[in-house]
Enzyme design. Sequence first.
Site, short mmCIF file in Angstrom:
data_model
loop_
_atom_site.label_atom_id
_atom_site.label_comp_id
_atom_site.label_asym_id
_atom_site.label_seq_id
_atom_site.Cartn_x
_atom_site.Cartn_y
_atom_site.Cartn_z
CD GLU A 441 -19.12 11.11 9.93
OE1 GLU A 441 -17.96 10.66 9.83
OE2 GLU A 441 -19.37 12.30 10.14
CG ASP A 514 -16.16 12.49 7.06
OD1 ASP A 514 -16.03 11.60 6.20
OD2 ASP A 514 -17.06 13.34 7.05
CG ASP A 516 -14.41 15.75 10.11
OD1 ASP A 516 -14.79 14.77 10.79
OD2 ASP A 516 -15.15 16.34 9.31
CG ASP A 518 -18.69 16.86 13.32
OD1 ASP A 518 -18.60 17.19 14.52
OD2 ASP A 518 -19.42 17.46 12.48
#
Length: 659
Positions: A441, A514, A516, A518
Amino acid sequence: MADENIENSAPLGAEGMPAYSEGSIKVLEGLEAVRKRPAMYIGDVGDRGLHHLIYEVVDNSIDEALAGYCDIITVTLHNDGSCSVQDNGRGIPTGMHPVKKISTLEVVMCTLHAGGKFDKNSYKVSGGLHGVGVSCVNALATNMTATIKRDGTVYEQKYSRGVPQSNVQEVGTATDTGTQIRFWPDDTIFNTVEFHFERVADRLRELAFLNPTIAIKLVDERASTEETFFFPGGLTQFVTYVDEGKPQVVEPITIHGVGDGSDETEVVVDLCFAYNSSYAETVLSYVNNINTVEGGTHVSGFRSALTRTLNTYATQNKLLKSDKISLTGEDFREGLTAIISVKVAEPQFEGQTKTKLGNGDVDGIVRSIVNEHLALYLDTNPSIGKKIIEKAVLAAEARIAARKSRELVRRKNALEFSSLPGKLADCSSRDPEECEVYLVEGDSAGGSAKQGRDRRFQAILPLKGKILNVQKARLSKILENDEIRAIFTALGTGFGEQFNASKCRYGKIILMADADVDGSHIRTLILTLFFNYMRDLIEDGKVYIAQPPLYKVKKGKTERYAYNEKQLEEVLAQYGGDEEDPERGRKNVTLSRFKGLGEMNPEQLWETTMNPDTRTLLKVSIENAAAATRLFETLMGDQVEPRRDFIERNAQYVKNLDV
Ligand code: 0RA
């Protein structure tokens, strides 16, 4: 009744403990083999293998139901970690086995491969993928209890790690009949011994759809919940369930037929299909209740009959306005949801994961049943026939337009299209077995990964932001998306009709995003693409999720990483401090939380997330295709309500939500 596979069992000694004879030693050797190499018998000793124990026991009750003697099965997940499976069938015979000269119950429970075979007249149609029988479950359980109600009596026998603890006892009187098996999975065998309600529910629901005469109840004592699965509508209800949330364009069409298989056995064919307004195809196929992930002759028979019958219908009824359009199999697959279930006496399983039906006769049987029934159905339901053809014509037009534009692009840009994507940092090795590609990403994390990697066997493909949500797009649109084309091109598999998993240039495809919200959205988008268009790569076990650390703990010159809260506690404890005085010894300890991959320098990224010697990878697998299909629709489909429900139901499990 004689069965070559049944070894002699042990007569019991005076104290109720087995007196070991030559026969009993063979039995113990059999059980010992299961305990020594459990994965050979049940697949693995992780969550999958653990849950397989339940399905193995349930399958025996399903067989009793399919033989016509049972209609209710209750599975209970008990507070003490055990699981019981109860049915209202005839009860496993408890009398003396004519050959073995001990209780038939003991023969069934303690002898490898004895399950079901002791009664020649009841051929086993269900049976898990491994079909190993209840004795394997017994061998892998610290304790097991069989309780049988038969002939007005309650019989009981207990076992420990497969070894009977006494003779069959009479423990009460009974007015009804049935079998209950309760077992405590062995925590010295399995990595974890905690059963998951949803996982068990997914399989039991599937079994109830496939066997519409059986009610299956799942009770979770630990959470005081229960759910009953009973679907008299069978596959018709199954299709509606799988398609929930997608607007139906053509109502389910259900077909049942029986054909003559080779060896004078019957092949029972049940299938149902419908069309929804999405562009994806979902085909779930089963042989004797086993999900045939790789398809096989039952699926190919269905596909060719569908294409042929619908094409014939379109031509005969002059539904194609232009001669220029000819409908292909692909056109009839857009928005198709089909479930095919066959019962075959001697299934031959082929393919890489032994989930592809090989029996040649089944192709023709399914084909002629579908040809005949579907033609009749279309003749009596012309409005539905017209709807299907109109839908296929739209798909054909889109397919032709997409091909034209692809050809244009290809001619203009022939080189670029066939070569590897520019932003791929490829590895130097050309041996797919050892090569891996990281789908990363963001460009900044991609940069760190490129510097940190071992370029000999690790390739990096940075992805820009969020890729297209393929759950809502037509194939031609999907192929216009640059990020998606980069993925297909880098992998070398081709796409759409030409997709071929065996051409994949890498042995491992690792999604790195990540930790998280997103990141998990991006992971889900990529997994949706793989699930819908590159499923074989998941089935082949090639798709992984990288696990970047959440914390760095530094004391003096040493640095340690923690991947979850529990590890963080452990690391902090190792650096000193205890429950009474948690601050003690933690002087000079700095704790930092990684916000994203981009915060790590190349060395850190290598050490924590990419070095095969130290990293942790999660392998992506599909336990239950029907459940996964619905999950992706829930997460990625049009409707907001079911997604919100799902998130609310699962929010309690999310420990580390970083918004
Ligand atoms: C074969 C014969 C008979 C019962 C069963 C199988 C049987 C096995 C299982 C396993 C779980 N539940 C079960 N229920 C029944 C009995 C034949 C007879 O009564 O004559």
